[in-house]
Design an enzyme around this catalytic site. Sequence first.
Site, PDB file in Angstrom:
ATOM      1  N   TYR A 131      -6.641  -0.945  -6.873  1.00 54.44           N
ATOM      2  CA  TYR A 131      -5.987  -2.157  -6.375  1.00 54.44           C
ATOM      3  C   TYR A 131      -5.280  -1.929  -5.040  1.00 54.44           C
ATOM      4  O   TYR A 131      -5.139  -0.816  -4.569  1.00 54.44           O
ATOM      5  CB  TYR A 131      -5.077  -2.796  -7.413  1.00 54.44           C
ATOM      6  N   GLU A 132      -4.889  -3.043  -4.427  1.00 57.89           N
ATOM      7  CA  GLU A 132      -4.310  -3.078  -3.078  1.00 57.89           C
ATOM      8  C   GLU A 132      -5.264  -2.497  -2.030  1.00 57.89           C
ATOM      9  O   GLU A 132      -4.850  -1.846  -1.074  1.00 57.89           O
ATOM     10  CB  GLU A 132      -2.958  -2.352  -3.028  1.00 57.89           C
ATOM     11  N   GLY A 133      -6.536  -2.755  -2.193  1.00 60.34           N
ATOM     12  CA  GLY A 133      -7.547  -2.219  -1.283  1.00 60.34           C
ATOM     13  C   GLY A 133      -8.054  -0.902  -1.821  1.00 60.34           C
ATOM     14  O   GLY A 133      -7.318   0.084  -1.860  1.00 60.34           O
ATOM     15  N   ARG A 174       0.817  -1.211   0.000  1.00 58.14           N
ATOM     16  CA  ARG A 174       0.000   0.000   0.000  1.00 58.14           C
ATOM     17  C   ARG A 174       0.849   1.259   0.000  1.00 58.14           C
ATOM     18  O   ARG A 174       0.523   2.228  -0.681  1.00 58.14           O
ATOM     19  CB  ARG A 174      -0.973  -0.034   1.187  1.00 58.14           C
TER      20      ARG A 174
END
Length: 589
Positions: free
Chosen positions: A439-441, A297
């Site tokens: 992406y990545e949350g 993140r």
Amino acid sequence: MTYQAPVDDIVFSLKTVAALDEMDTSGLYPGLDADTVVAVIEEAGKFGAEVLAPLNAIGDRIGSKLSEGKVTTPPGFGAAYRQFVEGGWSALPCSDAYGGQGLPEIVATPVGEIWNAANVSFGLCPLLTQGAIHAIETGGSEELRAKFLPKMVAGHWTGTMNLTEPHAGSDLGPLSTRAEPQGNGTYRITGTKIFITYGEHDLAENIIHLVLARLPDAPPGTRGISLFLVPKYLVNDDGSLGDRNDVICAGVEHKLGIMASPTCMMKFGENGGATGYLVGEENRGLATMFVMMNAARLGVGAQGVGVAERATQHAVAYAKERRQGRSFPANGSGGMSPIIEHADIRRMLLTMKALTQAARMICYATAKELDIGHRGADEKTRKDALNRAALLTPLAKAFSTDIANEVASLGVQVHGGMGFVEETGAAQYLRDARILPIYEGTNGIQAIDLVTRKLTLDGGATATAFLAGLAGIIANVRAANRSDFGHMADRLGEALVNLQSATLWMAQMLPGHTEKALASATPYLRLMSLTAGGAYLAKGALTEPAGSPRVAIARFLAENLLTETKSLAEAVQHGADSVLVDAHGAVFA
């Protein structure tokens, strides 16, 4: 327009929020001094500008191609990756126990920014590999670490993260990929994963997939998920490559952007089952995978800064060359003026610069706290720093990637009609940026994480101390009483009051009115990010003389962008009911 790494801005940001000038005496970085850090960043800048940046447009135009299960990356990517590995760049942030250089986050984060500014599609491959390395190092057995990490650290093998399935995206509870124990320490993996970045490619000799799957007797939901290491090629006891594992790339997505990065559908076990190895404990895989995700993140935040920086450089260069109309007051030549002389163009360019530099400061501040959290002298120091890093990480990821889209969109606007066509290259940055908040949350998930988990860290003490730190910076700005700061102190003070009132409201909503907090989470994250970014820019401005461009940018953000904090605070505290009133979807019926 060619990319040039903003080394001076990067170093200035590190001095401002990461105490670069004090690293020699801090005790955190034995054997590493500020001059060495600057030299590493300068060399990364050269590699990014000379090797990676020229491939950015080529990669976008040609993309990665799938044929008969094999993915071919665009021309030049293979040679660039070999240079990347030979230069030791893959090993830079990795532990020296497995051949890495062990350099800290305050080096790895700006270097990652450079890779992604130069070529975000290329930068994704080492970003995911470093995350996989971190997860294996954290959760893997000594045997797995010894067998796989040296080659991954060296860059000879790359890594992936396999979470998402066609029916299981952000919510991994319905995940259905299966893992059957084979009685010999291995597992047979079967299932399909989608959106796997660099799931198949021709850059490295092996690809190490980290795969979430369920054991036969696993409990339902996220409590029953385990993590497995599944190599593309099995590895013999002597470290050589063995047979091809039962894992294939069944498709490459056709996307809006990041064309050169192959986004793959991966099928495991089409011919009986792929061989996998358990990483960590059974049914505890999600916790280990989150180690990889949390590390990624901050890396994605640095991607946002990189794309924003590249779009800004591109727009400034165009605005200096493009002539239209006559500026006010009219220039003396009698001809058309460069559009950079027009006030509205300057406003857009200053917005781009201010947002980019504020996001950079937030990312580097996060990196600094992670370093203290892992290198601090005592347990309390480390714990407090990791809490501060946890608070900052949603800001670093969400704000930096949100502003990447805003900045890239403004870059298109600066180009006018030529920005809307592919010829100038401005459109690519906007297309590439659009994936970053997803992406990545997703950034909505980042905001939820901030208000439900991070504001409550240490009983709220972490957030209270963070706000007190911002107040200290603002007090110093006010005490400086510099005429060139304009209304900076007043606007910063108002922003902090807005953030404090919104934070108090959030505390009152949790846990009894969680749904209201969730409805206001996104504007709250924006409010905190703008206030923090403005304070960090002002902190840097305090060290600069009158007339410095950095003072001008800090003042611009305070006087033009921090005014948004009042409306954000209003939305946080008074907007939730209007979000929730349509709970049954009548508006959309």
